[in-house]
Design an enzyme around this catalytic site. Structure first.
Site, short mmCIF file in Angstrom:
data_model
loop_
_atom_site.label_atom_id
_atom_site.label_comp_id
_atom_site.label_asym_id
_atom_site.label_seq_id
_atom_site.Cartn_x
_atom_site.Cartn_y
_atom_site.Cartn_z
CB THR B 159 -0.97 -0.16 1.31
OG1 THR B 159 -0.29 -0.12 2.43
CG2 THR B 159 -2.07 -1.07 1.12
CE LYS B 185 0.33 -3.38 3.35
NZ LYS B 185 -0.63 -2.55 4.16
CB THR B 196 0.56 -2.89 11.43
OG1 THR B 196 -0.79 -2.44 11.37
CG2 THR B 196 0.58 -2.57 10.01
CB SER B 409 -6.47 13.58 -0.67
OG SER B 409 -5.38 13.66 -0.27
#
Lengths: 409, 409
Positions: B159, B185, B196, B409
Site C-alpha cells: 500500500t 507489507k 501491523t 485524497s
C-alpha cells in the site's frame, strides 16, 4: 529551536488579571538560556498561606519536583521561584544542590525558612542548572515585587509557548467574594498523568491545606489529566495552588460551603488546560473528543485518549480528512471493552458511522466543511454502558516536527 | 497520498526467491483503488497443506480477520486471496458479504471448499470492498498461477510501502532441507500487538498445524511484536504460515527436531519485521533500542517501546539530536520500575548518562557523528535486574505527516 515561533492560530488573549490579595510577584532576566526576555519568577505569599500541589507521575522526575513533594506536607508556603530554559532534571547530586542553593537564597531574601520556598524549573533536561544566575537576580526581584505582577509572571515561565496563559474567576465563600487566578505554561511533552506543564494558582480565600489539596487533585483530574499533545509525560509537571486567606472568610473544609469555590477552581483549571492545548506545538486545530456509552467513565477516558494520542488520527485532522476509519482503529487499540457493531462516530455533529458501518445515505459535505475549521468536535458512542469522558488535543503537523527536531540547537 | 512516494533511504533489495514446493501464486490488477499496478494476489496450496495464523489484537478488526480466525481451527488451507487498497474494515454486513463472495468464488476457481480459502485485505477503512472486482480477475489469476510468483506477490500486496519485502531461509528438518519464504507489507499503523501488517510465509516442510501455530506465535512475539512505527495498531494485522509438506520430511511436532526450523522461521520473521521498520512512513533513520537490567524481560520491552513510541524521542532522532533527556523522560513515563539514579544511557556505543547525571568528561563528538548516520543504536541500562529486550523503530519526520495528512485524497 531556530528563531521565534509564530503565535498559535488558536491563541486566546491574556485576560485582565486583578491582584490576588496576599500575593506579590516579580519577573526578571537571569539569562539561564534565553536572552532578551524574562525567565525567572519570584512570588511572595503573606503569612498563613496554605498550599496544595499535584506533580508528574513520571518516575524520573526533576529535582524540583522531588523537593516540592518533600515540603508539601507542611501545608504552608511563603514563596515560589520558577525558572524557564532549564528543567534541572537528571542532574544527579548537582540538581539537588541547585535546588537547595535556590531555596536557601530565596528564603534569605524573603526572611523565611527554606522549607517554605516552592520551586519549579522547565526547559532542557540533563544540563546543569546554573543556580547562581537565579540567586544573582533575587534581590532585584524582591525589590520589584508587586501585586500587579501576574501578567509578567505568566510571560516569564514560557518555553516553547507562543502565548502567555492565565485565567481568573470569582467565587462566593463564607459570605465573602474570593478570587482565584492561575497562570500556566506548556505546549509539548503534554500527556496525562498529568498534563505536562507548570501551573500556579493563587487565591485570597482561607482554606485549610487538606481541603485545598482534595479540591486541586479533583480539579486537575478533570482538566489537565484530560488533555494530551503528544502522549509524552514531562519529568517536571507541577501544579501548585496557594491560598493566602486575605479575603477574610472563615477557614472551612465543609464541602457544601466550598461548592462555589470548587466550581470556580475547576473553571480556572479547565481554561488553563484548554490554553495549553491551544498552544500545542505546531497545533493548527483544537480537538474535543467526547466518548459516551463506555462501560465506565475511566474506560471512556482511556478510549478518548487513545484517539487523541493516535498519530494517524492527528495527522488526518491536520489534513482536514474526516477519516473515521482511523478513529475506529484507535478505539480498537485502546484495550477497553468495545463492540465494533455498536459503535457510532460523529464529526462536527454529523453521525458518519453506526452499527458497524457507514450511515446509509451519509452526506460528507457538512463534515468536510467542519474539518476546515479551527475547532474540531468528535463524538463516539460505544453503545455499551453509561461511561462518559471528554478529552482535548490538537492536530499533529509539520510544525511539531520543526519544533522538536531542533529544540536544543 | 498525492503522487508516488520516494523509495525509503533505508530500503533493502528484494532477495532471490526460489520456488517453495507446493505453492503457486499469481498477481493481477483488480483496480480496487490503484491503477496501473497489481493489487490482488491468489495463492494455491497443494493438498495436505497445514496453516498457522496470528492476528491483530485490535478490538475492531476487519471482516477478513474475523473470517480467518474462524476457519483457522481446521488447520488446513488450499488457497489465499489478498487485496491491497481497501481493508474491508468497519463495513458491517457488507464487509461480511464481501468476504463470503470472495471466498466462495476463489473456492470455486480452485475446486475446493470455501472454508479452505484464507483472505486478507489492506488499505482504507470504512469503504465498501468491491468484491466483484476481485472475483472478476480470479480466472485470469488461476491461469497465471506459477511457482515463480513470489516476487510479484510481494509487490501486489503493497500500500504505502515504498519497496517490496521478502526473506527466505533453508533449514534441516528430519533429514531433509526445507525452505521458508515470507513476504510482507506494512509501513504505517505499525505497533504491537502485533505489528501491523500483512505477512505470508510459505514452507515446503511437513509440520502439523498445532506445532506450526506454536512456533509462529513465539516467532512473532520476538519480531513483529517488538517493532513500532507510530504506536497505532492496525485493524487488519495478519500473519499466516502455510506448510505444504512437499519436502518429504516425516511430519513431526518434536521440539528438538524442529529446532533448526524454528531458528530459520525466526530469522525470516525478523528480517521481514526489520524491512517493515525500514519502510516506516517517512523514515530516514532505523533505530534499535536495547534495554537491559530491567526487572523482567516484559518490563524491558515496555520501557523500550515507550522510548520507541515517544514523539519527542523520534523527532529528536530525526533532527540528529542525541537528546538523552527525552530518553529519560520516556523511561519515566513507561510506568515500569525505574530508578533515576541507577540509569545509564548510551547512543552509538558512547555512554552519555549514568548514575542520575551526565557522564563526567562526556565527549559529544562520537555521538554527534553517530546521529548523522542511517542506523541509530540506543542502549539503556536500568541497573535493577536481569530483564532485557530489543525493539526497533524509525524516526518521526515531515514525511510521516505528508503521507498521513492526505492518505485518502
Amino acid at each position: 529551536m531556530a528563531g521565534k515561533l509564530p503565535v498559535s492560530p488558536l491563541a486566546l488573549p491574556l485576560p485582565a488579571l486583578p491582584p490576588v490579595a496576599g500575593v506579590r510577584l516579580a519577573a526578571g532576566e537571569a539569562g539561564i538560556r534565553y536572552q532578551g526576555r524574562t525567565d525567572v519568577l519570584l512570588a511572595e505569599f503573606c503569612p498563613g498561606t496554605t498550599v496544595a500541589g499535584v506533580f508528574t507521575k513520571n518516575l524520573c522526575p526533576g529535582a524540583p519536583v522531588t523537593y516540592c513533594r518533600d515540603i508539601l506536607g507542611q501545608g504552608t508556603a511563603s514563596g515560589l521561584v520558577v525558572n524557564a530554559g532549564n528543567a534541572n532534571v537528571f542532574n544527579g547530586i548537582a540538581g539537588l544542590r541547585a535546588v537547595e542553593a535556590t531555596a536557601n537564597a530565596a528564603a534569605h531574601t524573603l526572611g523565611v525558612s527554606a522549607d517554605q520556598i516552592f520551586l519549579a524549573s522547565t526547559g532542557v533536561i540533563g544540563e546543569p542548572l546554573p543556580a547562581h544566575k537565579i540567586v544573582a537576580v533575587l534581590d532585584q526581584l524582591h525589590a520589584n515585587l508587586s501585586e500587579d505582577g501576574l501578567a509578567a509572571a505568566a510571560r516569564a515561565i514560557m518555553t516553547t509557548d507562543t502565548f502567555p496563559k492565565a485565567a481568573t474567576r470569582l467565587a462566593e465563600l463564607g459570605g465573602k467574594t474570593v478570587r482565584i487566578t492561575g497562570i500556566a505554561k506548556g505546549s509539548g511533552m503534554i500527556a496525562p498523568d498529568m498534563a505536562t506543564m507548570l501551573a500556579f494558582l493563587f487565591t485570597d480565600a482561607a482554606i485549610p491545606a487538606p481541603a485545598l489539596q482534595a479540591m486541586l487533585a479533583q480539579g486537575v483530574d478533570q482538566t489537565f489529566n484530560c488533555i494530551t499533545i503528544d502522549s509524552d509525560t514531562s519529568t517536571s509537571d507541577t501544579v501548585l495552588l496557594f491560598a493566602t486567606g486575605r479575603a477574610g472568610n472563615g477557614p472551612t473544609d465543609d464541602p457544601a460551603a466550598l461548592a462555589d469555590f470548587r466550581r470556580a477552581l475547576g473553571e480556572v483549571l479547565h481554561e488553563l488546560a484548554m490554553m495549553v492545548v491551544r498552544d500545542g506545538e505546531g497545533a493548527q486545530k483544537f480537538v474535543q473528543i467526547t466518548v459516551d456509552g463506555a462501560v465506565t467513565d475511566a474506560s471512556a477516558r482511556r478510549i478518548g485518549l487513545a484517539i487523541a494520542n493516535s498519530p494517524l488520527v492527528k495527522t488526518a485532522i491536520a489534513g482536514e480528512d474526516a477519516n473515521w476509519g482511523r478513529i475506529v482503529m484507535a478505539i480498537g487499540k485502546a484495550g477497553e471493552p468495545a463492540d465494533r457493531d455498536r459503535l457510532a462516530i460523529a464529526v462536527g455533529g454529523t453521525w458518519m458511522a453506526q452499527a458497524g458501518g457507514v450511515v446509509p445515505g451519509y452526506d460528507e459535505a457538512p463534515v468536510v466543511a467542519h474539518m476546515k475549521g479551527r475547532e474540531i468536535k468528535i463524538e463516539v458512542q460505544m453503545g455499551l454502558g453509561q461511561g462518559r469522558a471528554t478529552v482535548w488535543t490538537c492536530d499533529l503537523t509539520h510544525g511539531y516536527i520543526d519544533i522538536n527536531g531542533s529544540y536544543r540547537s
